[in-house]
Each structure stands twice: as structure tokens, then as C-alpha cells.
Design a protein around this motif. Structure first.
Motif, PDB file in Angstrom:
ATOM      1  N   ALA A  35       2.725  -1.180  13.217  1.00  0.00           N
ATOM      2  CA  ALA A  35       2.378  -3.069  13.341  1.00  0.00           C
ATOM      3  C   ALA A  35       3.141  -2.428  11.836  1.00  0.00           C
ATOM      4  O   ALA A  35       2.726  -3.757  11.335  1.00  0.00           O
ATOM      5  N   ILE A  36       3.165  -1.676  11.307  1.00  0.00           N
ATOM      6  CA  ILE A  36       3.019  -2.007  10.118  1.00  0.00           C
ATOM      7  C   ILE A  36       4.161  -0.836   9.414  1.00  0.00           C
ATOM      8  O   ILE A  36       4.455  -0.091   9.844  1.00  0.00           O
ATOM      9  N   ALA A  37       5.382  -1.680   8.442  1.00  0.00           N
ATOM     10  CA  ALA A  37       6.122  -0.585   7.943  1.00  0.00           C
ATOM     11  C   ALA A  37       6.693  -1.248   6.769  1.00  0.00           C
ATOM     12  O   ALA A  37       5.807  -1.350   6.050  1.00  0.00           O
ATOM     13  N   LEU A  38       7.570  -0.643   6.223  1.00  0.00           N
ATOM     14  CA  LEU A  38       7.949  -0.989   4.957  1.00  0.00           C
ATOM     15  C   LEU A  38       8.944  -1.895   4.151  1.00  0.00           C
ATOM     16  O   LEU A  38      10.047  -2.015   5.129  1.00  0.00           O
ATOM     17  N   SER A  39       9.047  -3.038   3.211  1.00  0.00           N
ATOM     18  CA  SER A  39       9.489  -3.912   2.674  1.00  0.00           C
ATOM     19  C   SER A  39       9.792  -2.913   1.537  1.00  0.00           C
ATOM     20  O   SER A  39       9.450  -2.287   0.372  1.00  0.00           O
ATOM     21  N   ILE A  40      11.456  -2.960   0.996  1.00  0.00           N
ATOM     22  CA  ILE A  40      11.997  -2.534   0.006  1.00  0.00           C
ATOM     23  C   ILE A  40      12.315  -3.417  -0.926  1.00  0.00           C
ATOM     24  O   ILE A  40      12.989  -4.364  -0.505  1.00  0.00           O
TER      25      ILE A  40
END
Length: 133
Positions: A35-40
Motif C-alpha cells: 500500500a506504500i509506493a513512490l511518486s517522482i
């Protein structure tokens, strides 16, 4: 985080002043949750490059790999977080889209611009580069 997991929501953590992309990736790994990911944010990555010697924007995307869920596409001049349309600043968009094409995930791409009226111009600049259709 558990509530997001139960609801099928993905929370993304965006780069702000990151100089080393692997630091934020390691932080996401530390949660041990899908449920936790990256945004660039391309503008933030370019500012970190110019101000602190961070790697190129494309390297932030490549490093994120399968954790990349969201990308803010905005251009900058290297001096401030301008939220300009792609093509108005100094980001190497061909390299960015090459990295996105090789990305293990299928991130959402969002033109995050100061002026919504610039969206067609930004899309046109990316189209002229041949990176979007």
C-alpha cells in the motif's frame, strides 16, 4: 497504512529534496506494504540535481523500479519549483520517457503545471519529441 491496505488504496511518497533516490526507495521498502509506493516529481528531481548534485531525473525513475506508482511531470529552470509545461525548462524528457518505458511498473503520469491552460502546450512538446502519441 493498514487502513490503506484494507481499502485497496496505494499511498505514494514523493521526492522533495532527495539527493539520492535510493534513500526514498529504502524508506518505502521499510514499510513492507504493497500500500506504500513512490511518486517522482520531475521538477523536484531536477532541482536536486542542479542544487545538490543529485543524479539526472531519469535515474530517479529507474531507481524507483517496481515501486513507482505516480509521476508528476513538470519542467523547471533549475532555480525554483516552477511547474512549467514540459519543454519550457531544462529537463531531458527523452531520457525520462526512456526510463518510464523500461519501468517495471505502470505509473500514473500527471502533468502538474502552474497553469492548467499550459497542459496542451506541455503535451504538444512531449509529442513533438516523440515520447507520447
Amino acid at each position: 497504512m493498514r487502513a490503506a491496505e484494507n481499502m485497496g488504496i496505494t499511498l505514494v511518497i514523493e521526492n522533495i529534496q532527495d539527493v539520492r533516490p535510493e534513500t526514498r526507495r529504502a524508506m518505502v521498502d521499510g514499510f513492507g506494504s504493497q500500500a506504500i509506493a513512490l511518486s517522482i516529481d520531475t521538477g523536484h528531481a531536477q532541482l536536486a540535481r542542479r542544487m545538490s548534485g543529485a543524479p539526472p531525473v531519469a535515474d530517479f525513475i529507474t531507481d524507483a523500479g517496481a515501486q513507482l506508482a505516480h509521476v508528476h511531470l513538470q519542467d523547471v529552470d533549475g532555480h525554483a519549483d516552477r511547474h512549467w509545461a514540459p519543454g519550457e525548462g531544462e529537463i531531458e524528457w527523452t531520457a525520462v520517457f526512456r526510463a518510464l518505458a523500461a519501468c517495471e511498473s505502470d505509473p500514473h503520469l500527471v502533468l502538474e503545471l502552474r497553469d492548467n491552460a499550459d497542459i496542451p502546450k506541455g503535451f504538444r512538446a512531449l509529442s513533438d519529441l516523440g515520447v507520447v502519441i
